[in-house]
Design a protein around this motif. Structure first.
Motif, PDB file in Angstrom:
ATOM      1  N   ARG B 182      45.701  35.425  47.644  1.00 26.31           N
ATOM      2  CA  ARG B 182      45.824  35.732  46.333  1.00 26.31           C
ATOM      3  C   ARG B 182      46.318  34.562  45.382  1.00 26.31           C
ATOM      4  NH1 ARG B 182      47.546  39.992  49.171  1.00 26.31           N
ATOM      5  NH2 ARG B 182      45.924  41.572  49.784  1.00 26.31           N
ATOM      6  N   ILE B 183      45.946  34.159  44.636  1.00 23.40           N
ATOM      7  CA  ILE B 183      46.579  33.243  43.712  1.00 23.40           C
ATOM      8  C   ILE B 183      46.728  33.685  42.317  1.00 23.40           C
ATOM      9  CG2 ILE B 183      45.959  30.876  42.716  1.00 23.40           C
ATOM     10  CD1 ILE B 183      43.869  30.453  45.144  1.00 23.40           C
ATOM     11  N   HIS B 184      47.915  33.338  41.860  1.00 18.29           N
ATOM     12  CA  HIS B 184      48.665  33.910  40.691  1.00 18.29           C
ATOM     13  C   HIS B 184      48.739  32.748  39.737  1.00 18.29           C
ATOM     14  CE1 HIS B 184      50.085  37.846  42.372  1.00 18.29           C
ATOM     15  NE2 HIS B 184      49.929  37.147  43.419  1.00 18.29           N
ATOM     16  N   GLY B 185      48.663  32.794  38.451  1.00 15.62           N
ATOM     17  CA  GLY B 185      48.765  31.739  37.417  1.00 15.62           C
ATOM     18  C   GLY B 185      47.959  32.109  36.382  1.00 15.62           C
ATOM     19  N   GLY B 186      47.292  30.950  35.767  1.00 18.70           N
ATOM     20  CA  GLY B 186      46.523  30.842  34.388  1.00 18.70           C
ATOM     21  C   GLY B 186      47.113  31.689  33.326  1.00 18.70           C
ATOM     22  N   SER B 187      46.404  32.256  32.373  1.00 17.56           N
ATOM     23  CA  SER B 187      46.976  32.771  31.219  1.00 17.56           C
ATOM     24  C   SER B 187      45.965  33.824  30.566  1.00 17.56           C
ATOM     25  CB  SER B 187      46.854  31.589  30.085  1.00 17.56           C
ATOM     26  OG  SER B 187      46.599  32.086  28.725  1.00 17.56           O
ATOM     27  N   ASP B 188      46.566  34.893  30.011  1.00 19.06           N
ATOM     28  CA  ASP B 188      45.577  35.895  29.695  1.00 19.06           C
ATOM     29  C   ASP B 188      44.710  35.664  28.380  1.00 19.06           C
ATOM     30  OD1 ASP B 188      47.300  35.972  27.895  1.00 19.06           O
ATOM     31  OD2 ASP B 188      48.159  37.930  28.122  1.00 19.06           O
ATOM     32  N   MET B 189      44.829  34.207  28.059  1.00 25.91           N
ATOM     33  CA  MET B 189      44.096  33.795  27.028  1.00 25.91           C
ATOM     34  C   MET B 189      42.817  33.270  27.644  1.00 25.91           C
ATOM     35  SD  MET B 189      45.759  32.020  23.611  1.00 25.91           S
ATOM     36  CE  MET B 189      46.109  30.305  24.406  1.00 25.91           C
ATOM     37  N   MET B 190      42.809  32.779  28.845  1.00 27.50           N
ATOM     38  CA  MET B 190      41.690  32.251  29.352  1.00 27.50           C
ATOM     39  C   MET B 190      40.389  32.979  29.228  1.00 27.50           C
ATOM     40  SD  MET B 190      43.435  30.278  32.672  1.00 27.50           S
ATOM     41  CE  MET B 190      42.150  29.350  33.211  1.00 27.50           C
ATOM     42  N   PRO B 191      40.063  34.220  29.234  1.00 31.56           N
ATOM     43  CA  PRO B 191      38.876  34.854  29.011  1.00 31.56           C
ATOM     44  C   PRO B 191      38.629  34.605  27.670  1.00 31.56           C
ATOM     45  CG  PRO B 191      40.558  36.344  30.375  1.00 31.56           C
ATOM     46  CD  PRO B 191      41.202  35.013  29.792  1.00 31.56           C
ATOM     47  N   LEU B 192      39.238  34.112  26.661  1.00 32.41           N
ATOM     48  CA  LEU B 192      38.974  33.967  25.271  1.00 32.41           C
ATOM     49  C   LEU B 192      38.170  32.844  25.354  1.00 32.41           C
ATOM     50  CD1 LEU B 192      41.683  36.063  23.524  1.00 32.41           C
ATOM     51  CD2 LEU B 192      39.510  36.871  24.331  1.00 32.41           C
ATOM     52  N   VAL B 193      38.025  31.950  26.304  1.00 31.09           N
ATOM     53  CA  VAL B 193      37.532  30.557  26.066  1.00 31.09           C
ATOM     54  C   VAL B 193      36.114  30.816  27.026  1.00 31.09           C
ATOM     55  CG1 VAL B 193      37.185  28.079  26.470  1.00 31.09           C
ATOM     56  CG2 VAL B 193      39.402  29.067  25.998  1.00 31.09           C
ATOM     57  N   THR B 194      34.980  30.846  26.248  1.00 29.10           N
ATOM     58  CA  THR B 194      33.580  31.012  26.967  1.00 29.10           C
ATOM     59  C   THR B 194      33.414  30.115  28.236  1.00 29.10           C
ATOM     60  OG1 THR B 194      31.422  31.387  26.760  1.00 29.10           O
ATOM     61  CG2 THR B 194      31.911  29.706  25.723  1.00 29.10           C
ATOM     62  N   GLY B 195      33.138  30.648  29.479  1.00 31.07           N
ATOM     63  CA  GLY B 195      32.784  29.651  30.575  1.00 31.07           C
ATOM     64  C   GLY B 195      33.689  29.255  31.493  1.00 31.07           C
ATOM     65  N   LEU B 196      34.972  29.919  31.231  1.00 35.49           N
ATOM     66  CA  LEU B 196      36.187  29.272  32.249  1.00 35.49           C
ATOM     67  C   LEU B 196      35.874  29.798  33.559  1.00 35.49           C
ATOM     68  CD1 LEU B 196      39.392  28.777  30.263  1.00 35.49           C
ATOM     69  CD2 LEU B 196      37.481  27.379  30.618  1.00 35.49           C
ATOM     70  N   GLY B 197      34.965  31.036  33.771  1.00 39.34           N
ATOM     71  CA  GLY B 197      34.609  31.405  35.039  1.00 39.34           C
ATOM     72  C   GLY B 197      33.659  30.572  35.677  1.00 39.34           C
ATOM     73  N   CYS B 198      32.651  29.991  34.875  1.00 40.69           N
ATOM     74  CA  CYS B 198      31.891  29.067  35.320  1.00 40.69           C
ATOM     75  C   CYS B 198      32.480  27.643  35.817  1.00 40.69           C
ATOM     76  CB  CYS B 198      30.790  28.780  34.103  1.00 40.69           C
ATOM     77  SG  CYS B 198      29.850  30.162  33.807  1.00 40.69           S
ATOM     78  N   THR B 199      33.524  27.494  35.140  1.00 35.95           N
ATOM     79  CA  THR B 199      34.473  26.025  35.420  1.00 35.95           C
ATOM     80  C   THR B 199      34.825  26.246  36.878  1.00 35.95           C
ATOM     81  OG1 THR B 199      34.616  25.507  33.177  1.00 35.95           O
ATOM     82  CG2 THR B 199      36.309  24.694  34.724  1.00 35.95           C
ATOM     83  N   CYS B 200      35.461  27.447  37.014  1.00 36.57           N
ATOM     84  CA  CYS B 200      36.066  27.907  38.355  1.00 36.57           C
ATOM     85  C   CYS B 200      34.945  27.445  39.440  1.00 36.57           C
ATOM     86  CB  CYS B 200      36.359  29.292  38.589  1.00 36.57           C
ATOM     87  SG  CYS B 200      37.912  29.818  37.657  1.00 36.57           S
ATOM     88  N   SER B 201      33.586  28.017  39.353  1.00 32.75           N
ATOM     89  CA  SER B 201      32.561  27.799  40.198  1.00 32.75           C
ATOM     90  C   SER B 201      32.316  26.338  40.302  1.00 32.75           C
ATOM     91  CB  SER B 201      31.510  28.385  39.685  1.00 32.75           C
ATOM     92  OG  SER B 201      31.646  30.005  39.856  1.00 32.75           O
ATOM     93  N   ALA B 202      32.401  25.795  39.269  1.00 30.36           N
ATOM     94  CA  ALA B 202      31.958  24.299  39.136  1.00 30.36           C
ATOM     95  C   ALA B 202      32.915  23.524  40.182  1.00 30.36           C
ATOM     96  CB  ALA B 202      31.734  23.672  37.909  1.00 30.36           C
ATOM     97  N   LEU B 203      34.252  23.924  39.977  1.00 24.01           N
ATOM     98  CA  LEU B 203      35.227  23.231  40.660  1.00 24.01           C
ATOM     99  C   LEU B 203      35.254  23.561  42.033  1.00 24.01           C
ATOM    100  CD1 LEU B 203      38.702  23.322  38.444  1.00 24.01           C
ATOM    101  CD2 LEU B 203      36.619  21.676  38.637  1.00 24.01           C
ATOM    102  N   CYS B 204      34.978  24.676  42.334  1.00 28.08           N
ATOM    103  CA  CYS B 204      34.710  25.108  43.742  1.00 28.08           C
ATOM    104  C   CYS B 204      33.510  24.164  44.439  1.00 28.08           C
ATOM    105  CB  CYS B 204      34.182  26.572  43.753  1.00 28.08           C
ATOM    106  SG  CYS B 204      35.521  27.965  43.529  1.00 28.08           S
ATOM    107  N   GLY B 205      32.803  23.927  43.656  1.00 29.63           N
ATOM    108  CA  GLY B 205      31.675  22.859  44.285  1.00 29.63           C
ATOM    109  C   GLY B 205      32.337  21.651  44.411  1.00 29.63           C
ATOM    110  N   ALA B 206      32.976  21.282  43.470  1.00 27.31           N
ATOM    111  CA  ALA B 206      33.709  19.729  43.624  1.00 27.31           C
ATOM    112  C   ALA B 206      34.700  19.980  44.713  1.00 27.31           C
ATOM    113  CB  ALA B 206      34.706  19.513  42.288  1.00 27.31           C
ATOM    114  N   PHE B 207      35.287  20.737  45.412  1.00 25.70           N
ATOM    115  CA  PHE B 207      36.053  20.706  46.168  1.00 25.70           C
ATOM    116  C   PHE B 207      35.123  21.064  47.632  1.00 25.70           C
ATOM    117  CE2 PHE B 207      40.729  20.270  45.208  1.00 25.70           C
ATOM    118  CZ  PHE B 207      40.654  20.552  43.825  1.00 25.70           C
ATOM    119  N   ALA B 208      34.474  21.700  47.580  1.00 24.35           N
ATOM    120  CA  ALA B 208      33.489  21.827  48.728  1.00 24.35           C
ATOM    121  C   ALA B 208      32.786  20.297  48.879  1.00 24.35           C
ATOM    122  CB  ALA B 208      32.292  22.880  48.395  1.00 24.35           C
ATOM    123  N   GLY B 209      32.811  19.664  47.873  1.00 25.00           N
ATOM    124  CA  GLY B 209      32.033  18.192  48.379  1.00 25.00           C
ATOM    125  C   GLY B 209      32.985  17.319  48.890  1.00 25.00           C
ATOM    126  N   VAL B 210      34.423  17.929  48.936  1.00 28.23           N
ATOM    127  CA  VAL B 210      35.343  17.151  49.744  1.00 28.23           C
ATOM    128  C   VAL B 210      35.859  17.761  51.096  1.00 28.23           C
ATOM    129  CG1 VAL B 210      35.772  15.479  47.958  1.00 28.23           C
ATOM    130  CG2 VAL B 210      37.140  17.272  48.305  1.00 28.23           C
TER     131      VAL B 210
END
Lengths: 266, 266, 266
Positions: B182-210
């Motif tokens: 389980r990972i704690h952190g972030g901010s409760d303002m993050m859901p108010l920016v569109t697409g930060l979930g999509c950004t998480c998925s994209a970063l998962c791709g970047a890390f999976a690439g290495v």
């Protein structure tokens, strides 16, 4: 001859004329490109609807064709728009995004260049060298390297297509095959903002909308981007704030800021 | 074992390797996702052109399939790209945006999961529970609630698909069915920016690439997002400035900032 | 009667209810529109997939149809969504972007207005006058000029379509044919950010999602945009920072800020 004065004169002209620039561009940069065009003083139209591009070429001052999205509906609109632009004397900027990265990205700009006349082609070294190899006198390109190879490819591509070619990089190169200017400035953080190359192409369109000499238009656009990029980078803490400050800077850019933040090398 | 050290090691590796991440994603977030990938050190390609996705899988280090836009041309490219990725050993991240909200958004990821192998699936609790219910051992899911239900759905979905599942939320969950962090952190303002979930998925791709271990890659990506989000929120006056500071932070994030701004719970 | 109190009451209601606003909008503004809707307190869905729009109308609180992108796949989804919205009592906002600029941009909204019922139509003076001329009692429009002509066109278009019409400009006009309010505020830098008109339409949708009186909903949305725009401009150094501060401001906007930064004229 490209000079600080010629850059400033065309920027003033652009802000007064507010040229209409129609962009068939990729869906990554539609927003950022439109914002950059508005900030510098142009009027952007973003479309990829084949149903309307001929109508738009009736009153546009420039057309930018950017191959960043190569989905069918985009590819369908490009040749129709380009044909109408050539017929109506609207200058066309071609941005062959990713030429060399996939077959469709290489073949499409080559096919279009065989049929239609560009005013300006803008890409990075790899894209320009790919196009030069495929569609514009690649002689000698393979035997040289780095900046020299890119410069030779640009000259050959420009001569073969009777247009101006811009190679974006640490130092930008603008050439129409005979005239050539190198432009210094910008920031090494700029490649970390997506689509600033596309923004360069869009600005080339805006300047082409007020200056019929493609070489001058392209050089003035790149001088403005180099200056604005350097100013923006000096205020930025990273690529996020860089993008914002770039729009703000394009909006207020003046002769003094341009003089201090870019350098022309003929 | 996911530790501060393992996060930092993979982030360094990512910045050195600059993995090529091809994204078939929705048109809301193409720009912001590309910017986040560039800021963290990866090289994004954004496309949904069926004509080129096989070519791109020849040299991509990861593929992200995001169902945020379910128009036909997008849906057509996804299975072709995914098949080519599986064939070439390119890790695939699936983001089932809106699973449960419309039939097409539920059916499409389920159909693709029956045929193709993901490395990582990332969604919010509702999306993951929908997928687990439809395509991965939903036993017991309906009888539990809230965080526990999401955790059980994630474990079941991961086991059924032999992959790692990430559930984004106030506390993020990463599991491969056996390991779980389980990972704690972030901010409760993050859901108010569109697409930060999509950004998480994209970063998962970047890390999976290495990192070929999907569990480690996903956990490291989420640790980085939690840390960067918390830092960015501390500098922001609202969701507008939050987004910018997020890119700036991804660009400069280091071990000290990660240590202070996120917490791992095994 | 539109008052400071009625604006604040509806804004509070919006933030409590978090209305689901489905947007079929252009690819230039998907990201910025979604961010504005999130910042003000609504829940955006962005789509143009004909396969899902009927499903989405089953639970959406408002539908925004924006003609900024007129590619076929977009045009296909719009009437299907609008029909389902009318059937389910979901209020519809129409933004006829570029009406008058190309045939398809003029014909499409006219055709849809013949079949479907809007709650609100929002455009600039040129777009509203084009629509009024084509589809709504253009009597007298041609014989007047400037703000008066736009106001008359808006009244006629509203009466002909039994809806509310918003004309964005230096002073915004909101009318349902009988009631009329002018709203002052904003900033002359706002037209230099792409898609702020589209954002106005999206906010009209958000307010229509909590207030069944289209005239009140539209007036409240425009009052909020005028106030937020003026606050944001006071903090901005150019159009780049303006856009960010707009989101931040929508997020924190309160009665005091609204009172100081916009003015209602009945």
């Amino acid at each position: 001859m490209i000079t600080l004065e010629s850059v400033v004169t065309d920027l003033d002209r652009l802000r007064a004329a507010k040229p209409l620039v129609t962009n068939i561009t990729n869906y990554v940069v539609t927003n950022s490109t439109a914002n950059a065009l508005l900030a510098v003083g142009a009027s952007p139209i973003m479309t990829h609807a084949v149903e309307e591009v001929e109508d738009l070429m009736g009153f546009s001052n420039a057309l930018v064709i950017n191959l960043g999205t190569v989905a069918r509906t985009y590819l369908e609109a490009m040749p129709v728009a380009w044909a109408a632009a050539n017929k109506n004397g609207v200058p066309v900027v071609l941005d062959p995004v990713g030429a060399g990265a996939s077959r469709v990205r290489t073949e499409q700009p080559v096919m279009m260049l065989e049929k239609y006349q560009p005013a300006i082609i803008r890409g990075n070294a790899s894209e320009i060298m790919t196009l030069a190899g495929e569609s514009g006198g690649a002689k000698g390109v393979d035997s040289t390297h780095g900046a020299d190879a890119a410069e030779m490819a640009a000259r050959n591509l420009a001569a073969a297509n009777k247009c101006t070619v811009v190679v974006s990089g640490e130092v930008d190169i603008v050439t129409d095959g005979e005239r050539l200017v190198r432009i210094h400035g910008g920031s090494d953080m700029m490649p970390l903002v997506t689509g600033l190359g596309c923004t360069c192409s869009a600005l080339c369109g805006a300047f082409a909308g007020v200056n019929p000499d493609g070489f001058e238009a392209a050089a003035h656009a790149m001088a403005v981007m180099n200056a604005a990029g350097a100013v923006a980078a000096s205020k930025a803490q990273g690529p996020g704030t860089l993008q914002l400050h770039l729009y703000d800077t394009l909006y207020v850019l003046d002769a003094g800021m341009i003089e201090k933040n870019m350098r022309l090398e003929s």
